[in-house]
Design an enzyme around this catalytic site. Structure first.
Site, PDB file in Angstrom:
ATOM      1  N   ALA A   1       0.819  -1.216   0.000  1.00  0.00           N
ATOM      2  CA  ALA A   1       0.000   0.000   0.000  1.00  0.00           C
ATOM      3  C   ALA A   1       0.851   1.264   0.000  1.00  0.00           C
ATOM      4  CB  ALA A   1      -0.937  -0.002   1.205  1.00  0.00           C
ATOM      5  N   THR A   2       2.031   1.219   0.615  1.00  0.00           N
ATOM      6  CA  THR A   2       2.883   2.412   0.610  1.00  0.00           C
ATOM      7  C   THR A   2       3.278   2.780  -0.811  1.00  0.00           C
ATOM      8  OG1 THR A   2       3.757   2.079   2.842  1.00  0.00           O
ATOM      9  CG2 THR A   2       5.118   3.346   1.334  1.00  0.00           C
TER      10      THR A   2
ATOM     11  N   ASN B   1      -6.490   3.590  10.359  1.00  0.00           N
ATOM     12  CA  ASN B   1      -5.730   2.453  10.886  1.00  0.00           C
ATOM     13  C   ASN B   1      -5.591   2.465  12.398  1.00  0.00           C
ATOM     14  OD1 ASN B   1      -4.131   4.741   9.822  1.00  0.00           O
ATOM     15  ND2 ASN B   1      -2.432   3.734  10.856  1.00  0.00           N
TER      16      ASN B   1
ATOM     17  N   GLN C   1      -6.720  -0.808   5.194  1.00  0.00           N
ATOM     18  CA  GLN C   1      -7.422  -1.328   6.370  1.00  0.00           C
ATOM     19  C   GLN C   1      -8.874  -1.686   6.081  1.00  0.00           C
ATOM     20  OE1 GLN C   1      -6.175  -2.022   9.292  1.00  0.00           O
ATOM     21  NE2 GLN C   1      -4.148  -1.097   9.172  1.00  0.00           N
TER      22      GLN C   1
ATOM     23  N   SER D   1      -3.253  -3.729   0.281  1.00  0.00           N
ATOM     24  CA  SER D   1      -2.088  -4.440   0.789  1.00  0.00           C
ATOM     25  C   SER D   1      -2.488  -5.857   1.147  1.00  0.00           C
ATOM     26  CB  SER D   1      -1.529  -3.726   2.024  1.00  0.00           C
ATOM     27  OG  SER D   1      -0.445  -4.445   2.570  1.00  0.00           O
ATOM     28  N   ALA D   2      -1.650  -6.841   0.766  1.00  0.00           N
ATOM     29  CA  ALA D   2      -1.984  -8.238   1.036  1.00  0.00           C
ATOM     30  C   ALA D   2      -1.863  -8.595   2.505  1.00  0.00           C
ATOM     31  CB  ALA D   2      -1.091  -9.159   0.205  1.00  0.00           C
ATOM     32  N   HIS D   3      -0.872  -8.023   3.197  1.00  0.00           N
ATOM     33  CA  HIS D   3      -0.594  -8.500   4.552  1.00  0.00           C
ATOM     34  C   HIS D   3      -1.596  -8.018   5.593  1.00  0.00           C
ATOM     35  CE1 HIS D   3       1.330  -5.111   6.878  1.00  0.00           C
ATOM     36  NE2 HIS D   3       1.438  -4.610   5.663  1.00  0.00           N
TER      37      HIS D   3
ATOM     38  N   THR E   1      10.084  -7.339 -12.561  1.00  0.00           N
ATOM     39  CA  THR E   1       9.647  -8.725 -12.669  1.00  0.00           C
ATOM     40  C   THR E   1       8.588  -9.022 -11.622  1.00  0.00           C
ATOM     41  OG1 THR E   1      11.810  -9.394 -13.498  1.00  0.00           O
ATOM     42  CG2 THR E   1      10.388 -11.130 -12.611  1.00  0.00           C
TER      43      THR E   1
ATOM     44  N   CYS F   1       3.988   1.643  11.563  1.00  0.00           N
ATOM     45  CA  CYS F   1       5.099   2.403  10.997  1.00  0.00           C
ATOM     46  C   CYS F   1       5.608   3.469  11.957  1.00  0.00           C
ATOM     47  CB  CYS F   1       4.678   3.047   9.681  1.00  0.00           C
ATOM     48  SG  CYS F   1       3.425   4.325   9.850  1.00  0.00           S
TER      49      CYS F   1
END
Length: 388
Positions: A76-77, A156, A184, A204-206, A244, A328
Site C-alpha cells: 500500500a505504501t 488504521n 485497512q 495491501s496483502a498482509h 519482474t 510504521c
C-alpha cells in the site's frame, strides 16, 4: 514460541492464512510454478502469467473492479506513492492543489509533504470529534485548482469509516480525482468500485491474511491517462509499474482476497460479536474513553484511552500484543498524530492502546485480554472508583 502474548494487533499485520500459504508454495521450487510471467515464449512463463492473471481477477472481484484496472505494487505504501506522485507529475509544471487529512497514514502524509516541497499546495483537513472526514468538509476545501483528493477508507488507529462515496460525489462534481487508501478496509468493508465514485484505491496483502511485500493499486478510467509511472524499466503493468512480477506473492494475494470474499459475512459478524463482548467486559472500568465514532466504524479496531489512571503499559505488553499507534510509527516515541489531531494531548496519547481483532481471535482471548487490561490499571484511585 511458548508463552507468547495474546495477539491483538491485526491492524499492524495478519498471519498468512494456511490456505494462502499452500497457493504461495506452489509457485516456488523447481517443481513449482516458478517461471517469469513476462517469458511468454514457453510454458513456464505462460503458466506463471496465468497465475498472475487469476490473482488479478481475484483481487478485482473482491472490490468490484475489472481485472485490467488492478496494477501490482510492493504494498500500500508504494500504491499510495504511485497514486499521488503519479497524478501530480502528469501536470507538467502546472502546480495545483491537493486535499488530504491530518489522520492519514504516513505513506500519504509524507508523500503529500514531498509534493508540497515540489511546489504543490496541500490542505490537510482536521477530523471531526468522531475521527471522520465529512463530505461537507471536503466540499468546503475544494478550490479551482484542486486536482486530487486523497483520504483513507478506514482509519488504521481508530477504525473509523469515512463516507468515501459521499466524498467522491463532491470530488467528481468538482472535476478532481479521488484516491482512497483502503489498506485497512479490504476484506472488512464491502467495496464496489464499479459504482463508487473513486478513481484510485490502494490495497495491501498482509492486512488480509496474505504475505508482506505485495499490494495493488486500482486505477479507474478517469485516472488512467493522468497517472505517471514511478518505477521504470521494462514497461510491465501497462507501463505503470516496471519490474519482474513476484508470482508467488501475487498468487498469494489473489488467494487471500478470494478467501476474504468467501468468509466476509461470517467473519465480520463474528468479529463484531467479539468486540461487543470485549467492550462489555471493560464496561466497569472508570476513566476509559473510546476514540472515534462507535457507529461509523469497523468492528476490528478499537482505540481506548485510560484517563487519569495509572496504566502499566509494560505489564500489559507481557500478556497482550497491542499497539498505541500505527506499526510504521511504533518505533518513535512521539505521540500519535491521529490522536493529537482528535484533540488528545500527549499524555492522553501515551495512555491509549489500540486493540485489533482478527480471524484467529477467540472468545477466550477476549476474556483474557479484558482481565489483563484491568490488572494493568492497578492505581488505588482506579479501584476506589471501581468499587463505587
Amino acid at each position: 514460541m511458548k508463552n507468547l502474548p495474546l495477539y491483538f494487533d491485526y491492524a499492524a499485520t495478519t498471519p498468512v492464512d494456511e490456505r494462502v500459504i499452500e497457493v504461495m508454495v506452489e509457485c516456488l521450487g523447481k517443481a513449482g510454478n516458478f517461471g517469469n510471467p513476462a517469458s511468454g515464449s514457453h510454458i513456464y512463463g505462460q503458466q506463471a502469467q496465468q497465475a498472475v492473471e487469476l490473482a488479478r481477477r481475484q483481487v478485482a472481484s473482491l472490490v468490484g473492479a475489472s481485472a485490467e484496472q488492478i496494477v501490482w505494487t510492493s504494498g500500500a505504501t508504494e500504491s499510495n506513492n504511485l497514486a499521488l506522485k503519479g497524478v501530480a507529475q502528469s501536470r507538467a509544471g502546472q502546480g495545483g492543489h491537493i486535499i488530504t487529512s491530518r489522520i492519514e497514514h504516513k505513506a500519504v502524509l509524507d508523500t503529500a509533504g514531498q509534493l508540497e516541497q515540489a511546489g504543490f499546495s496541500v490542505t490537510c483537513l482536521a477530523p471531526d470529534a468522531q475521527g471522520l472526514i465529512s463530505p461537507q468538509a471536503v466540499k468546503a476545501a475544494l478550490r479551482d485548482d484542486t486536482f486530487l483528493v486523497s483520504l483513507m477508507l478506514v482509519n488504521n488507529e481508530l477504525g473509523t469509516l469515512n463516507d468515501v462515496v459521499g466524498i467522491g460525489e463532491q470530488v467528481r462534481r468538482h472535476g478532481a480525482l479521488l484516491h482512497v487508501d483502503a489498506a485497512q478496509g479490504a476484506g472488512k468493508v464491502a467495496i464496489d468500485l464499479a459504482s463508487w465514485p473513486v478513481d484510485l484505491m490502494s490495497f495491501s496483502a498482509h492486512k488480509v491474511y496474505g504475505p508482506k511485500g505485495i499490494g495493488a493499486l486500482y486505477v479507474g478510467p478517469r485516472a488512467r491517462s493522468q497517472l505517471r509511472a514511478q518505477i521504470h524499466g521494462g514497461g510491465h503493468e501497462g507501463g505503470l509499474r516496471s519490474g519482474t512480477l513476484a508470482t508467488h506473492q501475487i498468487a498469494a494475494m489473489g488467494a487471500a482476497f478470494a478467501l476474504a470474499g468467501e468468509v466476509f459475512e461470517e467473519e465480520t459478524a463474528r468479529i463484531r460479536r467479539l468486540q461487543r463482548r470485549l467492550l462489555a467486559h471493560l464496561a466497569d472500568i472508570p476513566y476509559v474513553g473510546r476514540n472515534g465514532s462507535p457507529q461509523q466504524c469497523i468492528a476490528h479496531t478499537l482505540s481506548l484511552t485510560f484517563i487519569n489512571a495509572d496504566f502499566n503499559r509494560q505489564a500489559l505488553s507481557q500478556v497482550l500484543a497491542f499497539s498505541s499507534t500505527s506499526a510504521c510509527n511504533s518505533a518513535s516515541t512521539a505521540p500519535s498524530h491521529v490522536l493529537l489531531a482528535l484533540g488528545r494531548d500527549a499524555e492522553a496519547a501515551r495512555q491509549t492502546i489500540r486493540l485489533s481483532l482478527g480471524r484467529y481471535t477467540t472468545e477466550q482471548d477476549v476474556e483474557q485480554a479484558a482481565q489483563a487490561i484491568k490488572a494493568s490499571l492497578s492505581a488505588p484511585a482506579f479501584w476506589a472508583v471501581a468499587r463505587h
